[in-house]
Design a protein around this motif. Structure first.
Motif, PDB file in Angstrom:
ATOM      1  N   UNK A  59       0.864  -1.179   0.000  1.00 48.87           N
ATOM      2  CA  UNK A  59       0.000   0.000   0.000  1.00 48.87           C
ATOM      3  C   UNK A  59       0.905   1.235   0.000  1.00 48.87           C
ATOM      4  N   UNK A  60       0.786   2.030  -1.058  1.00 50.88           N
ATOM      5  CA  UNK A  60       1.675   3.184  -1.240  1.00 50.88           C
ATOM      6  C   UNK A  60       1.196   4.362  -0.400  1.00 50.88           C
ATOM      7  N   UNK A  61       2.102   5.045   0.231  1.00 55.64           N
ATOM      8  CA  UNK A  61       1.710   6.168   1.100  1.00 55.64           C
ATOM      9  C   UNK A  61       1.500   7.468   0.327  1.00 55.64           C
ATOM     10  N   UNK A  62       2.603   8.038  -0.194  1.00 54.57           N
ATOM     11  CA  UNK A  62       2.521   9.408  -0.720  1.00 54.57           C
ATOM     12  C   UNK A  62       1.578   9.558  -1.925  1.00 54.57           C
ATOM     13  N   UNK A  63       1.584   8.617  -2.876  1.00 51.01           N
ATOM     14  CA  UNK A  63       0.640   8.771  -3.999  1.00 51.01           C
ATOM     15  C   UNK A  63      -0.815   8.694  -3.549  1.00 51.01           C
ATOM     16  N   UNK A  64      -1.084   8.021  -2.423  1.00 54.97           N
ATOM     17  CA  UNK A  64      -2.459   7.920  -1.925  1.00 54.97           C
ATOM     18  C   UNK A  64      -2.968   9.270  -1.414  1.00 54.97           C
ATOM     19  N   UNK A  65      -2.040  10.103  -0.908  1.00 54.80           N
ATOM     20  CA  UNK A  65      -2.451  11.375  -0.294  1.00 54.80           C
ATOM     21  C   UNK A  65      -3.233  12.250  -1.272  1.00 54.80           C
ATOM     22  N   UNK A  66      -2.787  12.263  -2.525  1.00 59.06           N
ATOM     23  CA  UNK A  66      -3.463  13.080  -3.557  1.00 59.06           C
ATOM     24  C   UNK A  66      -4.938  12.690  -3.670  1.00 59.06           C
ATOM     25  N   UNK A  67      -5.177  11.377  -3.675  1.00 57.26           N
ATOM     26  CA  UNK A  67      -6.545  10.893  -3.870  1.00 57.26           C
ATOM     27  C   UNK A  67      -7.404  11.194  -2.652  1.00 57.26           C
ATOM     28  N   UNK A  68      -6.817  11.035  -1.475  1.00 51.25           N
ATOM     29  CA  UNK A  68      -7.569  11.347  -0.247  1.00 51.25           C
ATOM     30  C   UNK A  68      -7.960  12.817  -0.222  1.00 51.25           C
ATOM     31  N   UNK A  69      -7.026  13.670  -0.660  1.00 50.27           N
ATOM     32  CA  UNK A  69      -7.311  15.111  -0.654  1.00 50.27           C
ATOM     33  C   UNK A  69      -8.436  15.415  -1.646  1.00 50.27           C
ATOM     34  N   UNK A  70      -8.418  14.752  -2.810  1.00 49.99           N
ATOM     35  CA  UNK A  70      -9.497  14.982  -3.789  1.00 49.99           C
ATOM     36  C   UNK A  70     -10.845  14.563  -3.210  1.00 49.99           C
ATOM     37  N   UNK A  71     -10.837  13.444  -2.483  1.00 51.73           N
ATOM     38  CA  UNK A  71     -12.066  12.951  -1.859  1.00 51.73           C
ATOM     39  C   UNK A  71     -12.552  13.945  -0.802  1.00 51.73           C
ATOM     40  N   UNK A  72     -11.630  14.428   0.023  1.00 50.52           N
ATOM     41  CA  UNK A  72     -11.988  15.389   1.083  1.00 50.52           C
ATOM     42  C   UNK A  72     -12.563  16.658   0.472  1.00 50.52           C
ATOM     43  N   UNK A  73     -11.971  17.116  -0.634  1.00 46.94           N
ATOM     44  CA  UNK A  73     -12.455  18.335  -1.300  1.00 46.94           C
ATOM     45  C   UNK A  73     -13.876  18.113  -1.836  1.00 46.94           C
ATOM     46  N   UNK A  74     -14.112  16.947  -2.449  1.00 49.56           N
ATOM     47  CA  UNK A  74     -15.462  16.659  -2.981  1.00 49.56           C
ATOM     48  C   UNK A  74     -16.495  16.680  -1.852  1.00 49.56           C
ATOM     49  N   UNK A  75     -16.143  16.106  -0.703  1.00 49.95           N
ATOM     50  CA  UNK A  75     -17.082  16.083   0.425  1.00 49.95           C
ATOM     51  C   UNK A  75     -17.313  17.495   0.975  1.00 49.95           C
ATOM     52  N   UNK A  76     -16.213  18.237   1.110  1.00 51.92           N
ATOM     53  CA  UNK A  76     -16.311  19.593   1.679  1.00 51.92           C
ATOM     54  C   UNK A  76     -17.113  20.500   0.751  1.00 51.92           C
ATOM     55  N   UNK A  77     -16.877  20.364  -0.562  1.00 50.05           N
ATOM     56  CA  UNK A  77     -17.623  21.204  -1.503  1.00 50.05           C
ATOM     57  C   UNK A  77     -19.113  20.899  -1.481  1.00 50.05           C
ATOM     58  N   UNK A  78     -19.452  19.651  -1.165  1.00 50.71           N
ATOM     59  CA  UNK A  78     -20.876  19.292  -1.075  1.00 50.71           C
ATOM     60  C   UNK A  78     -21.498  19.849   0.200  1.00 50.71           C
ATOM     61  N   UNK A  79     -20.646  20.256   1.153  1.00 50.11           N
ATOM     62  CA  UNK A  79     -21.180  20.863   2.372  1.00 50.11           C
ATOM     63  C   UNK A  79     -20.841  20.137   3.662  1.00 50.11           C
ATOM     64  N   UNK A  80     -19.971  19.118   3.598  1.00 46.46           N
ATOM     65  CA  UNK A  80     -19.571  18.444   4.849  1.00 46.46           C
ATOM     66  C   UNK A  80     -18.870  19.457   5.763  1.00 46.46           C
ATOM     67  N   UNK A  81     -19.225  19.422   7.043  1.00 40.73           N
ATOM     68  CA  UNK A  81     -18.576  20.327   7.992  1.00 40.73           C
ATOM     69  C   UNK A  81     -17.228  19.783   8.451  1.00 40.73           C
ATOM     70  N   UNK A  82     -17.149  18.459   8.499  1.00 43.65           N
ATOM     71  CA  UNK A  82     -15.960  17.799   9.044  1.00 43.65           C
ATOM     72  C   UNK A  82     -15.588  16.648   8.122  1.00 43.65           C
ATOM     73  N   UNK A  83     -14.325  16.574   7.705  1.00 41.51           N
ATOM     74  CA  UNK A  83     -13.874  15.389   6.973  1.00 41.51           C
ATOM     75  C   UNK A  83     -12.995  14.573   7.920  1.00 41.51           C
TER      76      UNK A  83
END
Ligand code: PBG
Length: 323
Positions: free
Chosen positions: A138-162
């Motif tokens: 399981x790769x660490x650093x390349x995964x971070x990009x995807x997690x950040x994209x996921x967090x942004x999608x949730x936050x843009x939809x209106x999530x208060x907390x990721x």
């Protein structure tokens, strides 16, 4: 002073006396209710290993959120179970993905509800690991990009907390920076800082269809034997900008909840996980323990240990009794 001058039983004589000297009190506002979201409309699917729990489509999740709000529960934590899984978890970061849809529906039905979302790839990858996999690792650093994209999608939809639960190193700082770059500086991060490689996640993996296809999660989740490392993880996440820290599971790790509570001033959450819920239900079904008493005792123990926030599948049931 000792016996016979001191008799602790004097203050246990009546319910009102006991209430007067009670040191820990639960309220529905302590709870966060985890919810599993599936595609479709009008869908609610029971989860076999978690009696009383269901997977909901976004519309029914919104109805359920409304019901929770009326019970006094003011926060939910959403897990997405997408239609399509692949090696890179692409359904995790669509701006109209399953979780963003549910965030919008819940915000409409229960406008004051605190909406938290789980950020992790394991529900979205076909191999079931929490990050990108290469040659069985399981790769660490390349995964971070995807997690950040996921967090942004949730936050843009209106999530208060990721709430990142993947246990990759450096993800809190990375997600914080990426959220800020998108103008999402008001979105909070609740870090699953101290997440153990636990057998108690079993029923969740059935619910989320997220059991790893090969190996296990011991190369990224923590060794249940470690306490100093828990403090280190908590401090790192605090430095990286976490707003809330979490210990998970809760019941078998109450010493860790207390130790983290003493090591930081951030609000602390503890996650009473699926296996803890399932065990209490299973024993109660056999008539071996009383369901409601065991439930309340398990919850008060978590609060007494030092948790400010209790994430639990018991939230609606317990809130109903506390009202
Ligand atoms: C991973 C995640 C898991 C849980 C929450 N987030 C499962 C895992 O790490 O395998 C478990 C929660 C529970 O058991 O209730 N995204």
């Amino acid at each position: 002073m000792s016996f016979p001058a001191s008799r602790p039983r004097r203050l246990r004589r009546t319910p009102a006396l006991r209430a007067l000297v009670r040191e820990t009190v639960l309220t529905p506002k302590d709870f966060v209710f985890p919810m599993f979201i599936v595609p479709g409309r009008g869908v609610s699917l029971p989860i076999g290993s978690m009696p009383g729990q269901k997977r909901y489509s976004p519309d029914l999740a919104a109805e359920e959120a409304r019901r929770l709000w009326d019970l006094g529960v003011s926060a939910v934590l959403l897990f997405g179970i997408p239609e399509h899984k692949d090696a890179v978890g692409s359904s995790a970061y669509h701006k109209d993905g399953i979780v963003p849809q549910a965030v919008r529906a819940i915000a409409k039905a229960a406008p004051q509800m605190v909406i938290m979302t789980d950020v992790c790839l394991c529900e979205y990858t076909d191999h079931g690991h929490c990050g990108l996999v290469e040659k069985g690792e399981v790769l660490n650093d390349p995964t971070l990009e995807l997690l950040a994209k996921q967090a942004i999608a949730h936050a843009q939809a209106g999530a208060h907390v990721v709430a990142p639960s993947d246990m990759m190193d450096g993800r809190v700082g990375f997600i914080r920076e990426e959220l800020d770059d998108e103008g999402l500086e008001n979105t909070s991060i609740m870090a699953y800082s101290v997440k153990y490689a636990s057998a108690f996640y079993g029923p969740f993996r059935e619910a989320a269809e997220s059991a790893p296809a090969f190996g296990d999660r011991q190369s990224y989740q923590m060794d249940p034997a470690n306490q100093s490392e828990a403090i280190k993880e908590a401090r790192m996440d605090e430095e990286e900008g976490a707003d809330i820290l979490m210990v998970k599971p809760a019941g078998p790790y109450l010493d860790i909840v207390r130790a983290v509570r003493e090591a930081t001033d951030l609000p602390l959450a503890a996650y009473q996980v699926s296996g803890e819920y399932a065990m209490i239900h299973a024993a109660a079904e056999r008539g071996w323990i009383d369901l409601e008493r065991a439930m309340m005792e398990s919850l008060i123990g978590i609060k007494r240990a030092g948790a400010d926030i209790i994430i639990s599948y018991f939230a609606p049931h317990a809130a109903g009794l506390l009202k």
